[in-house]
Motif scaffolding. Structure first.
Motif, short mmCIF file in Angstrom:
data_model
loop_
_atom_site.label_atom_id
_atom_site.label_comp_id
_atom_site.label_asym_id
_atom_site.label_seq_id
_atom_site.Cartn_x
_atom_site.Cartn_y
_atom_site.Cartn_z
N TYR A 168 0.84 -1.21 -0.05
CA TYR A 168 0.11 0.08 -0.17
C TYR A 168 0.94 1.11 0.01
CZ TYR A 168 -3.24 3.46 2.06
OH TYR A 168 -3.72 4.50 2.25
N ASN A 169 0.53 2.19 -0.83
CA ASN A 169 1.12 3.64 -0.95
C ASN A 169 0.08 4.64 -0.36
OD1 ASN A 169 3.94 2.85 -1.53
ND2 ASN A 169 3.21 2.25 -3.48
N CYS A 170 0.39 5.19 0.57
CA CYS A 170 -0.69 6.51 0.93
C CYS A 170 -0.66 7.51 -0.18
CB CYS A 170 -0.49 6.82 2.31
SG CYS A 170 -1.85 7.48 3.10
N PRO A 171 -1.70 7.98 -0.47
CA PRO A 171 -1.49 9.25 -1.30
C PRO A 171 -0.98 10.38 -0.49
CG PRO A 171 -3.78 8.37 -1.45
CD PRO A 171 -2.97 7.57 -0.55
N GLU A 224 -3.92 10.85 4.87
CA GLU A 224 -3.44 10.04 5.95
C GLU A 224 -3.78 8.78 5.95
OE1 GLU A 224 -3.07 12.98 10.01
OE2 GLU A 224 -4.80 11.89 9.67
N ILE A 225 -2.63 8.02 6.50
CA ILE A 225 -2.73 6.58 6.34
C ILE A 225 -3.86 6.07 7.29
CG2 ILE A 225 -1.40 5.71 7.99
CD1 ILE A 225 -0.05 3.74 6.13
N ARG A 226 -4.41 6.60 8.37
CA ARG A 226 -5.17 6.08 9.37
C ARG A 226 -6.63 6.05 8.83
NH1 ARG A 226 -5.53 10.07 14.33
NH2 ARG A 226 -5.51 12.11 13.23
N SER A 227 -6.87 7.50 8.04
CA SER A 227 -8.10 7.37 7.52
C SER A 227 -8.39 6.81 6.02
CB SER A 227 -8.68 8.72 7.42
OG SER A 227 -7.79 9.54 6.74
N HIS A 228 -7.14 6.59 5.26
CA HIS A 228 -7.33 6.27 3.85
C HIS A 228 -7.13 4.90 3.73
CE1 HIS A 228 -6.19 5.76 -0.32
NE2 HIS A 228 -6.97 6.64 -0.47
N SER A 283 5.78 8.46 10.20
CA SER A 283 5.86 8.45 8.92
C SER A 283 5.11 7.08 8.35
CB SER A 283 7.28 8.09 8.33
OG SER A 283 7.81 6.89 8.39
N ASP A 284 5.00 7.08 7.01
CA ASP A 284 3.99 6.09 6.23
C ASP A 284 4.62 4.88 6.73
OD1 ASP A 284 2.55 7.60 3.31
OD2 ASP A 284 1.96 7.51 5.48
#
Lengths: 468, 264
Positions: A184-187, A191-195, A236-237
């Motif tokens: 997974y790559n977060c845009p 934020e990673i926790r919502s996306h 960080s991601d």
């Protein structure tokens, strides 16, 4: 939660407030005054009644034409969705059904039997029956699918019964989620926790479409969703991803692997020399317990009870005899016959419900009942992560329908007398997956934290919530 | 940790050895006592605001342990009174109470009911110490009759409810009590008479027997060679209606809840 059928989606639409824009179609055409909701409902009901009257006339004509005979009301699924989606459709249609059943009507045999529609039992019509002829991946597009290939593969494996068993399915799900998180790559803007939750959602709904999720899988999904929302925004991601990967692994380690070891320790302590232990079908946890007991040099025999259509007890027998444990193998029909020789019954479960009922493979309740009649202790082994907040007292409210055609295979021949069951209006084949055993029939539930009576399930659930 | 797990094990062992018997009530009481005095995370020290785990030196800790111990003992002594307070309203005028063998808790409940001027009579099964119980009751002015164990079938139709004490209560709410309790329970259930147990909370025992044989042998026999009759028998929870304890009036399924609170 009942599966949402086409009927209720129609009703849902009607409860929304109707704006002038929606009504506006007729306004532009004929300059009529805006109609109230009640007027629209009345209009729609009139149309529905007219349609029903016309249909009834058609049926009566055909009844007079063809031979009359009292036949069953056509099952719910066969009725076209249009008549059902009118407003307050439940009331008139509910009244319509019992009235129609009393009248002798012939059912038109469906020219092209709908593989899901006809042949459904009404009382189970809220359960989804998957069409085995359609591959689960049919709806997916080849490119630009939101569903990760690991999930695609997992869905097919679940649908085709390649991965079976509550622990195995949960473990496979954990692997798929881990692969997803790794890739997974977060845009940049999110934020990673919502996306991440949003990204996982289509994967989970695809899985649910392939095969109904087991309670173990549902509980893991709940857990991981919570962990995702709890990740600190300061990380960080990559750090967040590592944390989540650790959470996944930890869930497996604590709740499946170590819990299994703890349960087998406690269960093995209950096995004494000279025992005749009854087990049902194949369960990874129960086999683990029995093999461990053998390793500790306990002298005992095992009675394996098996049932169709999947006959997983055969594999159980193979594993036990390979380890040197004397086994007997019977079908569930002869359960009453052998029960008086049995000293203990050892059962696995798919879930433990909040009111103490045990959800297990279909046939478990029967074994529990027969065992209690002979005063044989029934020991259920269940990891705490399988405890569910659901409450049900019967096996109909929440269940799963497996492939009915698998019931056609008999040991002697594949050619079965009921092979043409879909065309016949009087025959239904139902292959249920789960059943519920009441707490009065269960002597003890062994979990990794304690040995409990069935009725203490809500205590564990309460404490689990506190821990989180 | 302030007190290591090894030392608590040692303490338990010594307590049990001193008691002389290893009946369940002694075992569970000792276990709970040791847990109570040692697992006091977050408790304040005796005369300071410092958390007990952060005290330097052993003396304040020793003081603290002794204080906790005294607290435990006082609670224990008080438990019988609390139970009597909860249970006596169940004895109304004109009832016939059946009890098995001797129990000081039951004695206390019946005495309290008598003090509140209730008119009732008591039947006591003979067992081993039935005569002693009858004497005690008569001495307090309560009308008590001795009956043979074999006659419980005969008298059960006249009984309003059964009230017994306990040697131990196990995890599923089942009862360990003097030999002869199980048949009384089965008889009571068969004739739809309520079966009540009066038990202090320190007798809640971490064991889960599925049959009579599952009870540890130590609890059953005094003679190490296990000759003669066992001392106790096991009554499954389905025969028990209510338990009167100092934690409240419980149903058998609530016992597991309480045990989990105490131990996990």
């Amino acid at each position: 939660k009942a599966v949402v059928s086409t009927q209720s989606t129609g009703n849902l639409r009607m409860t929304e407030p109707i704006s002038t824009e929606q009504v506006g179609v007729s306004l532009k055409e004929g300059e009529q005054p805006p109609k109230t909701k009640a007027q629209l409902k009345a209009e729609r009901r009139a149309i529905q009644e007219a349609q029903r009257a016309a249909k009834q006339k058609l049926k009566e004509q055909q009844a007079q034409g063809g031979g009359a005979g009292k036949q069953k009301q056509p099952p719910t699924g066969a009725k076209p969705a249009a008549t059902k989606s009118a407003a307050i459709a439940t009331k008139p249609s509910a009244k319509g059904k019992p009235a129609d059943v009393s009248k002798p009507t012939t059912k038109q045999p469906d020219k092209q039997p709908d593989s899901c529609g006809s042949g459904r039992v009404e009382i189970l019509s809220h359960l989804k029956l998957y069409d085995r002829n359609i591959p689960p991946t049919q709806a997916l597009s080849y490119t630009s699918s939101k569903i990760h290939p690991a999930f695609v593969k997992l869905g097919v494996q679940m649908a085709r019964d390649i991965i079976v068993g509550s622990n195995a399915r949960c473990a496979a799900l954990i692997c798929a989620v881990k692969t997803f998180i790794e890739d997974y790559n977060c845009p940049k803007t999110k934020e990673i926790r919502s996306h991440l939750n949003i990204a996982l959602k289509p994967c989970f709904s695809y899985l649910a479409q392939c095969r109904m999720m087991s309670v173990s899988m549902e509980n893991f999904i709940k857990h991981i969703k919570l962990q995702i929302t709890k990740t600190s925004p300061d990380l960080s991601d990559n750090e967040a991803k590592e944390e989540l990967l650790f959470e996944c692994e930890n869930f497996f380690k604590e709740n499946i692997y170590l819990a299994g070891k703890s349960i087998s320790e406690k269960a093995v302590a209950r096995i004494v020399n000279g025992d005749m232990i009854l087990i049902y079908k194949k369960s990874q946890l129960i086999l683990h317990i029995l093999l461990e007991a053998k390793r500790q040099r306990k002298q005992f025999k095992v009675m394996v009870v098996d049932s169709r259509p999947d006959l997983t007890g055969v594999a159980s027998c193979e594993r036990l005899t390979a380890a040197g444990i004397p086994c007997s193998y019977v079908y569930i029909n002869s359960c009453t016959y052998i029960m008086k020789k049995v000293t203990k019954v050892l059962l696995a479960s798919d879930a433990l419900l909040a009111n103490g009922y045990v959800l297990g493979p279909v046939g478990t309740a029967m074994i529990g009942l027969i065992a209690s009649n002979y005063n044989t202790p029934v020991i259920v082994c269940c990891e705490t992560y399988k405890f569910s907040e659901r409450v049900q007292t019967d096996s109909i409210l929440y269940n799963e329908l497996a492939d009915p055609d698998s019931m056609l295979k008999t040991l002697n021949a594949d050619d079965s007398l009921v092979a043409g069951w879909r065309e016949s209006p009087n025959t239904r084949l139902v292959n249920l997956v789960y059943d519920t055993t009441p707490p009065a029939l269960v002597s003890i539930v062994i979990t990794e934290i304690a040995e409990l009576p069935c009725t203490s399930a809500p205590v564990v659930l309460r404490r689990g919530a506190v821990k989180l | 940790a302030v007190v290591s797990t090894q030392s608590t094990g040692e303490l338990s062992r010594q307590l049990k050895a001193t008691a002389g018997t290893s009946t369940t009530s002694v075992v569970s009481g000792c276990d709970l006592f040791v847990r109570f005095i040692t697992l006091s995370r977050g408790q304040k020290g005796p005369s300071s605001d410092v958390d007990i785990l952060e005290c330097k030196g052993f003396d304040p800790v020793r003081k603290f342990l002794v204080e906790r111990g005294n607290l435990f003992m006082n609670r224990l002594k008080d438990s019988r009174r609390k139970i009597a307070q909860l249970a006596y309203p169940f004895i109304t005028d004109g009832v016939t109470v059946l009890t098995v063998n001797i129990s000081r808790v039951v004695l206390e409940i019946l005495t309290k009911a008598h003090e509140k001027s209730k008119k009732f009579n008591v039947l006591v099964t003979q067992s081993e110490e039935g005569p002693y119980m009858v004497n005690q009751l008569n001495g307090r002015g309560i009308q008590a009759t001795q009956i043979l164990d074999a006659s419980i079938g005969f008298v059960m139709e006249r009984v309003s409810f059964v009230l017994v004490g306990a040697v131990g209560v196990v995890e599923n709410g089942g009862l360990i009590n003097k030999l002869g309790t199980y048949p009384v329970a089965v008889m009571a259930r068969s004739l739809n008479k309520p079966f009540y147990v009066a038990v202090e909370s320190f007798k809640f025992y971490r064991n889960y027997p599925l049959s009579q044989l599952d009870l540890p042998n130590d609890d059953k026999y005094q003679d190490p060679q296990q000759k003669g009759h066992p001392e106790v028998d096991f009554t499954p929870p389905k025969y028990i209606n209510k338990l009167f304890s100092d934690l409240g009036v419980l149903t058998p399924s609530a016992v597991s809840d309480e045990l989990i609170k105490l131990y996990i």
